[in-house]
Scaffold this motif. Structure first.
Motif, mmCIF file in Angstrom:
data_model
loop_
_atom_site.group_PDB
_atom_site.id
_atom_site.type_symbol
_atom_site.label_atom_id
_atom_site.label_comp_id
_atom_site.label_asym_id
_atom_site.label_seq_id
_atom_site.Cartn_x
_atom_site.Cartn_y
_atom_site.Cartn_z
ATOM 1 N N TRP A 1 0.831 -1.304 -0.031
ATOM 2 C CA TRP A 1 0.037 -0.145 0.041
ATOM 3 C C TRP A 1 0.949 1.514 0.045
ATOM 4 O O TRP A 1 0.450 2.097 -0.491
ATOM 5 C CB TRP A 1 -1.011 0.014 1.396
ATOM 6 N N ARG A 2 1.853 1.335 0.824
ATOM 7 C CA ARG A 2 2.970 2.230 0.946
ATOM 8 C C ARG A 2 3.133 2.889 -0.561
ATOM 9 O O ARG A 2 3.020 3.917 -1.098
ATOM 10 C CB ARG A 2 4.153 2.078 1.784
ATOM 11 N N PHE A 3 3.552 1.789 -1.530
ATOM 12 C CA PHE A 3 4.507 2.174 -2.943
ATOM 13 C C PHE A 3 3.152 2.193 -3.912
ATOM 14 O O PHE A 3 3.463 2.909 -4.910
ATOM 15 C CB PHE A 3 5.578 1.415 -3.167
ATOM 16 N N ALA A 4 2.237 1.286 -3.476
ATOM 17 C CA ALA A 4 1.022 1.433 -4.422
ATOM 18 C C ALA A 4 0.412 2.971 -4.712
ATOM 19 O O ALA A 4 0.229 3.522 -5.609
ATOM 20 C CB ALA A 4 -0.029 0.581 -4.318
ATOM 21 N N ILE A 5 0.092 3.493 -3.349
ATOM 22 C CA ILE A 5 -0.270 4.920 -3.198
ATOM 23 C C ILE A 5 0.673 5.781 -3.912
ATOM 24 O O ILE A 5 0.400 6.671 -4.661
ATOM 25 C CB ILE A 5 -0.542 5.175 -1.993
ATOM 26 N N ALA A 6 1.842 5.680 -3.627
ATOM 27 C CA ALA A 6 2.942 6.786 -3.754
ATOM 28 C C ALA A 6 3.166 6.658 -5.651
ATOM 29 O O ALA A 6 3.163 7.585 -6.183
ATOM 30 C CB ALA A 6 4.552 6.162 -3.482
ATOM 31 N N ALA A 7 3.010 5.274 -6.062
ATOM 32 C CA ALA A 7 3.297 5.315 -7.483
ATOM 33 C C ALA A 7 2.161 5.871 -8.036
ATOM 34 O O ALA A 7 2.168 6.650 -9.337
ATOM 35 C CB ALA A 7 3.257 3.754 -7.825
ATOM 36 N N VAL A 8 0.729 5.786 -7.726
ATOM 37 C CA VAL A 8 -0.446 6.335 -8.379
ATOM 38 C C VAL A 8 -0.235 7.782 -8.273
ATOM 39 O O VAL A 8 -0.460 8.578 -9.238
ATOM 40 C CB VAL A 8 -1.602 5.870 -7.641
ATOM 41 N N LEU A 9 0.227 8.177 -7.214
ATOM 42 C CA LEU A 9 0.099 9.813 -7.077
ATOM 43 C C LEU A 9 1.155 10.184 -7.985
ATOM 44 O O LEU A 9 0.970 11.495 -8.619
ATOM 45 C CB LEU A 9 0.315 10.218 -5.424
ATOM 46 N N LEU A 10 2.372 9.674 -7.959
ATOM 47 C CA LEU A 10 3.399 10.008 -8.443
ATOM 48 C C LEU A 10 3.184 10.264 -10.147
ATOM 49 O O LEU A 10 3.494 10.990 -10.979
ATOM 50 C CB LEU A 10 4.570 9.600 -8.461
ATOM 51 N N MET A 11 2.573 9.139 -10.390
ATOM 52 C CA MET A 11 2.357 8.676 -12.214
ATOM 53 C C MET A 11 1.517 9.562 -12.422
ATOM 54 O O MET A 11 1.311 10.413 -13.319
ATOM 55 C CB MET A 11 1.977 7.608 -12.487
ATOM 56 N N SER A 12 0.263 9.974 -11.662
ATOM 57 C CA SER A 12 -0.779 10.844 -11.987
ATOM 58 C C SER A 12 -0.146 12.252 -12.143
ATOM 59 O O SER A 12 -0.508 13.036 -13.048
ATOM 60 C CB SER A 12 -1.886 11.035 -10.844
ATOM 61 N N PHE A 13 0.626 12.716 -11.301
ATOM 62 C CA PHE A 13 1.296 13.965 -11.288
ATOM 63 C C PHE A 13 2.069 14.177 -12.616
ATOM 64 O O PHE A 13 1.863 15.190 -13.310
ATOM 65 C CB PHE A 13 2.161 14.166 -9.961
ATOM 66 N N LEU A 14 2.924 13.180 -12.895
ATOM 67 C CA LEU A 14 3.656 13.347 -14.068
ATOM 68 C C LEU A 14 2.983 13.465 -15.309
ATOM 69 O O LEU A 14 3.251 13.907 -16.386
ATOM 70 C CB LEU A 14 4.799 12.163 -14.024
ATOM 71 N N CYS A 15 1.929 12.291 -15.417
ATOM 72 C CA CYS A 15 1.198 12.441 -16.684
ATOM 73 C C CYS A 15 0.563 13.799 -16.829
ATOM 74 O O CYS A 15 0.357 14.262 -17.904
ATOM 75 C CB CYS A 15 0.157 11.190 -16.560
ATOM 76 N N LEU A 16 -0.380 14.353 -15.811
ATOM 77 C CA LEU A 16 -0.992 15.688 -15.872
ATOM 78 C C LEU A 16 -0.163 16.719 -16.270
ATOM 79 O O LEU A 16 -0.465 17.783 -16.767
ATOM 80 C CB LEU A 16 -1.571 15.869 -14.599
ATOM 81 N N THR A 17 1.241 16.631 -15.744
ATOM 82 C CA THR A 17 2.002 17.733 -16.249
ATOM 83 C C THR A 17 2.911 17.489 -17.198
ATOM 84 O O THR A 17 3.643 18.319 -17.775
ATOM 85 C CB THR A 17 2.988 18.033 -14.982
#
Length: 299
Positions: free
Chosen positions: A35-51
């Motif tokens: 859960w630690r890295f699943a949440i981190a990966a989703v948040l980071l991936m989403s930010f990088l994709c949106l930007t």
């Protein structure tokens, strides 16, 4: 900027040990890491994709990201999360300080990099300081197989972390974007932990306390996204050896928090230990001439 990154890593990762302890007994080690890295990966991936900042990688780069995910965002943390059952978080952070030595050794093995003349005295000062701070804990801990298992797990996890550092150096030598490689590494690490959890038939949504959920959020956002980004950028700027020296300062942060919240009692060994660690930092980053002169006399 290097100083700011260094302090950021120390402050964030110096507090993650407490958060890991807060999760003990709430999540299993595999589920906690997932859960630690699943949440981190989703948040980071989403930010990088949106930007528009998520970079495309070659198949070889993805393979190295997968290996990095196993080393840094997977099995190493299973070791740390499991070790909490046998030793306290302060002792875990002490053992994690061995990353300084592991990085120096692995740099020599994988990249043929010479060890700086300043590194050895700095590392010695740091490790002596760590031992002095926790000497009382070390001599009062009952030496039984559970304690030895906890130490072994932390050593294994720290070496895995060091191997991940070497992969990060490889990424940056290839001029890959740190945020993108971290995002893919976290995604692969979490995915592999998820597969293990399924095979072990573990519960993905256990009933946990609010404290454990807050700790999970802190570990995912600050400990993972921000902490690892700052640390790997620091590796690219000052090298893995100097960056890993920050691990020697983690216990100082833990002690400071413990002084306020757990009424930690400072003793002579702790004062001497802090002085040694600060001296080590001074030697490594200021590189005083007297160190070279002393080395010259001994040679």
């Amino acid at each position: 900027m290097n100083t700011g990154l260094y302090l950021l890593v120390v402050l964030i990762w110096g507090t993650t040990w407490i958060a890991i302890t807060a999760q003990h007994g709430q999540f299993s080690p595999v589920i906690g890491v997932f859960w630690r890295f699943a949440i981190a990966a989703v948040l980071l991936m989403s930010f990088l994709c949106l930007t528009g900042r998520l970079r495309r990688l070659s198949s070889t780069d993805h393979l190295y990201c997968f290996l990095q995910g196993l080393c840094v965002f997977g099995f190493n943390f299973i070791c740390f999360y499991s070790a909490v059952a046998y030793i306290n978080s302060g002792l875990e952070s002490v053992i994690f300080s061995m990353a300084v030595l592991f990085n120096a050794i692995n740099n020599r093995i994988f990249f043929k990099q010479k060890v700086s003349i300043y590194f050895v005295p700095a590392a010695v000062c740091g490790l002596v300081g760590i031992v002095a701070i926790f000497w009382h804990d070390l001599i009062t801990t009952r030496l039984q197989w559970q304690t030895l298992l906890g130490i072994a797990l932390c050593m294994l996890g720290t070496y895995g972390f060091s191997l991940g550092n070497m992969i990060s150096i490889r990424h940056q030598k290839q001029q890959l974007d740190v945020a993108s490689t971290n995002a893919y590494g976290m995604l692969y690490g979490a995915g592999f932990m998820g597969i293990i959890a399924v095979l072990m038939e573990q519960e993905f949504f256990p009933e946990v306390s609010v404290q454990a959920l807050v700790a999970l959020g802190y570990l995912a956002v600050f400990g993972s996204i921000i902490g690892f980004a700052a640390y790997f950028v620091l590796i690219g700027r000052i090298g893995a050896g100097k960056a890993a020296y920050s691990t020697l300062l983690f216990p100082l942060v833990a002690l400071s928090i413990s002084t306020v919240w757990e009424n930690y009692q400072w003793h002579a060994g702790a004062v001497v230990g802090v002085a040694c660690i600060l001296l080590g930092n001074y030697i490594l980053f200021k590189q005083p001439k007297w160190v070279v002169a002393l080395a010259g006399r001994r040679s």
